[in-house]
Enzyme design. Structure first.
Site, mmCIF file in Angstrom:
data_model
loop_
_atom_site.group_PDB
_atom_site.id
_atom_site.type_symbol
_atom_site.label_atom_id
_atom_site.label_comp_id
_atom_site.label_asym_id
_atom_site.label_seq_id
_atom_site.Cartn_x
_atom_site.Cartn_y
_atom_site.Cartn_z
ATOM 1 N N GLU A 1 40.933 -9.705 60.213
ATOM 2 C CA GLU A 1 41.352 -9.976 61.594
ATOM 3 C C GLU A 1 41.551 -11.471 61.824
ATOM 4 O O GLU A 1 42.523 -11.904 62.452
ATOM 5 C CB GLU A 1 40.318 -9.408 62.558
ATOM 6 C CG GLU A 1 40.550 -9.762 64.010
ATOM 7 C CD GLU A 1 39.240 -9.818 64.781
ATOM 8 O OE1 GLU A 1 39.041 -10.800 65.526
ATOM 9 O OE2 GLU A 1 38.421 -8.909 64.631
ATOM 10 N N HIS A 2 40.622 -12.284 61.317
ATOM 11 C CA HIS A 2 40.750 -13.736 61.459
ATOM 12 C C HIS A 2 42.028 -14.236 60.795
ATOM 13 O O HIS A 2 42.729 -15.102 61.332
ATOM 14 C CB HIS A 2 39.552 -14.421 60.809
ATOM 15 C CG HIS A 2 38.306 -14.393 61.627
ATOM 16 N ND1 HIS A 2 37.726 -15.529 62.136
ATOM 17 C CD2 HIS A 2 37.524 -13.369 62.039
ATOM 18 C CE1 HIS A 2 36.636 -15.216 62.811
ATOM 19 N NE2 HIS A 2 36.494 -13.905 62.763
#
Length: 955
Positions: free
Chosen positions: A97-98
């Site tokens: 996600e990052h």
């Protein structure tokens, strides 16, 4: 995740080191049964109203137009979450996600923040068991750009080795902050899921572990993207102000060309087995100030028909101060500092947990016995009709509040889609809740909440005999690294000349500010009314010139205690009766004291609002401040302080006021101290209320679904007869005191999971002529993900989960702070970075290019605040508190745009020069003191166990 704390709701206040908010009720003159009936019959939750189409590549698209907003939200929900982390790679979906915020073949790194924050919008993401969702809210004229960008990262994400390593370091800092530095982080983040589930991949923590994060590789990243980030595994949701035909053309242009890989999605559908018997486990952790207990049971997945009854059961069990757990464990027995329960329903399985964080001097076994007794009552006897109605009204009212904005409504749809695949499920939920019966609640209690199916968890402080429990590692999972699709040819950032240019923004859609009606009652109470269209909700905010700076010397915490006790009894109602009335109406009433002011607030569905205001008035005008209620609040406050003083960030937050203001009124902790809270008496609180809660010094703000005429009638009926006796208190002169020399203070907390670093400078008042230049400069420095502090500390160096700053303007000289948390070993490095960025703003003139996006950030945030009744009410109230003209509401954007770069530099150089900065660092000094002392030989070291918050010296 970028900015998301995962914790049980009931424990979050203690996890953050804060006092739990006091919520009370509405309806002074109405009996409980009629009130409940009124609320139940009158609350209507509008349907979400999305339309659906499916692209040829399988991408499902949901859109809803709302011409009343100036914004638009774009959300992409991928059907992949932490349950899909490959074996040996826990935390991988979250790490990924990052990385999705980095580059694509046409977008350089950090472009998403440029496209959102820099135009006045926002972006974020979260990872849950079954989904990873990305969402942006931007001014409506930037819709095409966001569609282009979301299609880019779905189809051509670019990740290189340095970016991967740097972002993995950021996630490690998030792990240290969420899990290690939080006294209850290990319990809720690690030990609860691994205990409740036997076979399900839900038993692994979504944040993973440092060991398995280290085991991941760049090749894993590329293969994970190829496997899961594909059109047929996602939902695209767009809501806001747009032209539907144009939106459809843009979606076809950017998303239809995306292809699905030939590799099928890995199979991942584990059936969680029925428990074979009860489980009883004990975990130990460092720095646990109060023991905690959790009992839990496997229940049902989200789509199960029993979810509604279990949701209502949970409301009866722990929602509000009239709930069974609060009444029994916190109010009557006084054995718990905080209670809660959480119904967690996911795609494949679910659970329900009940928890208690014990009060000082009470044991985990007491908590287990008390929790079990309350659960047994649910099984053994039907709940009352009144309890059933209360729970339903609370749930329905919360659903209404959660649909105020376009992004709220899109998120409600996204959760329903991920968990059921059915867009209509979100709208059916309300009818399902309303259909739950008394018999249903008892039936699900008997079916699921049985002793044989129960897990019991004790969470205790580690010691020499009981070392800290270790996170369970090497947990198997259905998906293996070998199951992931081949990485293929990695995408690379194209040379600038070859990139597809970003679409240009369209015509601006300006946010509208309502006209504010302004009048006074005969007793001097000022009333402001800001009506809006939208969902049928109304907010009230009653503000007084009474804050913690008015606390008498040696009695820090009186303002906060007075506010907390307002909901704990009046001349005609007990605390339990007040809580019951609130919850019957699906309303909320509470109060909180800040440094300069106290706010009493209420929010209710429009049909219940008259009763809400009536009760609000009773609480303000007729509190009793009974000795036994004060004793309860004192005990809870002391327990919350014990938790706060176990965490580096909370310790720094309490100490920094003393460092900047010393013994002046602004220096004392607003919540009080462990020494001052016990000596507060009922007479102290009653005197504070009598002298400072007066209509002539108060402002009442209504906002939402209400007309000025209706507001005038309500205000007159509820407050028109208020004529307090006695003399008003004189305002405290010079609460900020004299300016003090800067200090470098280290609070040594051996074994701390992280170090908190705060730079602080005595600032300005809200009415200072340089308020807007300083506000704009502060936004450049530390206001948001793309701010200079976050760029330097998180994005470039991976030293923190996030860094920011606050101007902290007050009625007198305010408290400017810049802060972050980092691993102990880098505390001195991070302190240098913070001071350097503050110094730069006073020494160098920022460019127009620097300031343009920060102006948009402020204006966009202002516009989003206008979209909720509470946000609008707060804006109006804050103008009134500082005697600013109501015209400033409409003038806000113009004031921000008028600030020049030269004004920003001059304001920082005059008011916030770095040579006046103090430093407060809280952490394990053995890991950074030598390096810090070499730079600051005059530093003071105070042991955490010896910290004295009653004194400006801290000693």
């Amino acid at each position: 995740m970028k900015f998301r704390l995962t914790a049980t709701v009931a424990a979050s206040a203690l996890l953050l080191g804060l006092a739990a908010p006091a919520f009370a009720a509405p309806a002074a003159a109405l009996a409980p049964a009629p009130v409940a009936a009124q609320a139940q019959q009158g609350v209507v939750v509008p349907p979400l109203g999305f339309t659906k189409r499916v692209l040829p590549n399988g991408l499902e698209v949901y859109t809803a137009r709302d011409a009343d907003t100036s914004n638009v939200t774009v959300q992409v929900w991928y059907k992949v979450g932490s349950k899909d982390d490959p074996a040996g790679r826990s935390g991988f979906a979250h790490l990924f996600e990052h990385l999705m915020f980095k580059a694509t073949k046409n977008l350089p790194p950090e472009t998403f923040d440029r496209l959102t924050e820099d135009v006045g919008g926002s972006n974020n993401a979260f990872t849950a068991d079954d989904t990873t969702a990305y969402f942006e809210t931007v001014p409506a004229n930037h819709l095409q750009r966001m569609l282009f960008a979301e299609a880019e990262r779905m189809g051509s994400l670019v990740v290189d080795e340095p970016t991967f390593v740097a972002e993995r370091d950021v996630v490690k800092e998030e792990y240290r902050q969420r899990i290690l530095a939080n006294p209850y982080g290990r319990l809720f983040g690690l030990f609860v899921p691994e205990t409740l589930y036997q076979e399900s991949p839900y038993r692994r923590p979504g944040i993973g572990s440092i060991e398995e994060l280290n085991a991941s590789s760049l090749d894993d990243v590329l293969r994970f993207h190829a496997t899961y980030y594909r059109p047929d595994n996602a939902y695209l949701i767009v809501a806001g102000n747009f032209d539907q035909a144009q939106l459809d053309r843009w979606i076809d242009q950017y998303f239809v060309p995306l292809k699905n890989p030939a590799t099928p999605l890995p199979t991942n559908n584990v059936a969680e087995p029925e428990p074979t018997g009860p489980r009883d486990v004990t975990y130990y952790a460092p720095n646990v100030p109060l023991p905690a207990v959790v009992i839990g049971w496997p229940t049902v997945k989200y789509a199960d028909a029993d979810r509604a009854a279990l949701t209502v059961l949970d409301g009866i069990l722990s929602t509000g101060e009239s709930s069974r757990l609060y009444r029994s464990l916190v109010y009557d027995q006084q054995i718990a500092a905080q209670i809660g329960s959480t119904p967690d329903f996911a795609q494949q399985a679910g659970n329900l947990t009940a928890l208690a964080i014990m009060a000082q001097g009470h044991t985990a076994d007491e908590g287990i016995a008390a929790l079990n007794a309350e659960i047994a009552k649910l099984r053994d006897a039907p709940v009352t009709a009144a309890e059933l109605t209360e729970a339903k009204n609370e749930i329905v009212a919360d659903a209404l509040r959660n649909r105020e904005t376009v992004d709220d409504r899109a998120s409600a749809l996204g959760f329903a889609l991920i968990n059921t695949g059915d867009a209509a499920a979100a709208d059916r939920e309300i009818a399902q809740i309303q259909a739950v019966t008394v018999a249903d609640v008892q039936r699900v209690a008997r079916k699921y909440l049985t002793p044989q199916r129960q897990s019991t968890i004790r969470y205790l402080p580690a010691d020499e005999q009981n070392p800290p429990s270790v996170q369970k590692m090497n947990v198997d999972a259905p998906v293996k690294v070998a199951d992931l699709a081949p990485a293929g040819t990695p995408a690379v950032l194209l040379p600038e000349a070859q990139r597809t240019p970003l679409p240009q923004p369209g015509a601006e859609v300006a946010p509208a500010t309502p006209a504010v009606a302004d009048f006074r009652l005969d007793n001097g109470l000022r009333v402001l009314v800001a009506p809006t269209d939208g969902v049928p909700l109304v907010s009230a905010r009653l503000s007084f010139d009474a804050g913690s700076s008015d606390d008498p010397a040696g009695k820090a915490g009186i303002a906060a205690m007075t506010a907390a006790l307002l909901t704990q009894g009046t001349k005609t109602k007990s605390a339990p009766e007040i809580a019951t009335e609130i919850e019957q109406l699906g309303a909320s009433i509470g109060a909180g004291a800040g440094v300069d002011f106290t706010n009493v607030y209420a929010n209710a569905p429009a049909n219940a609002f008259p009763a809400t205001v009536a009760l609000m008035a009773d609480l303000v005008k007729n509190p009793t401040f009974a000795a036994e209620e004060l004793e309860r609040q004192q005990a809870q406050t002391l327990d919350n302080l014990r938790v706060a003083l176990s965490q580096p960030g909370s310790i720094a937050g309490q100490a920094v006021g003393r460092v900047v203001y010393g013994d002046a009124p602004y220096g004392a902790p607003g919540s009080g101290t462990v020494q001052s809270v016990p000596v507060i008496t009922p007479a102290d609180v009653a005197a504070f209320h009598a002298a400072r809660y007066r209509p002539s010094d108060a402002t009442l703000v209504f906002s939402g679904d209400i007309t000025p005429a209706a507001a005038r009638a309500l205000a007159q009926q509820a407050f028109g007869d208020w004529r307090p006796e006695g003399q008003a208190a004189a305002p405290v002169a010079n609460p900020a005191g004299q300016a003090l020399a800067p200090r470098i203070v280290v609070v040594n907390q051996p074994g701390a999971g992280q170090a908190a670093v705060v730079a602080a400078i005595r600032g300005v008042s809200r009415t200072d002529a340089d308020y807007f230049p300083l506000t704009l400069g502060n936004t450049l420095l530390g206001g948001g993900f793309s701010s200079r502090l976050n760029q330097e500390i998180r994005i470039k160096r991976g030293l923190s989960y996030g860094a920011g700053s606050s101007l902290g303007a007050r009625a007198d000289a305010g408290l400017f702070t810049a802060s972050t948390q980092t691993k102990n070993e880098t505390a001195d490095e991070v302190a240098d970075l913070i001071l350097a960025e503050i110094a730069k703003l006073g020494a160098e003139t920022p460019t127009q290019a620097d300031l343009a996006p920060r102006r948009a950030t402020l204006i966009g945030g202002f516009g989003r605040s206008l979209e909720t009744v509470d946000g609008l009410g707060a804006l109006v109230a804050n103008l009134a508190l500082y005697d600013l003209p109501m015209s400033d509401l409409a003038d806000y954007a113009g004031r921000v745009r008028a600030v020049t770069p030269e004004q920003v530099q001059a304001a920082f150089a005059e008011h916030l020069p770095v040579n006046r900065a103090s430093l407060v660092i809280v952490g394990d000094g053995s890991l950074f003191l030598d390096a810090l002392r070499a730079k600051h030989p005059n530093l003071e070291v105070i042991e955490a166990s010896e910290l004295n918050l009653n004194s400006g010296s801290l000693k």
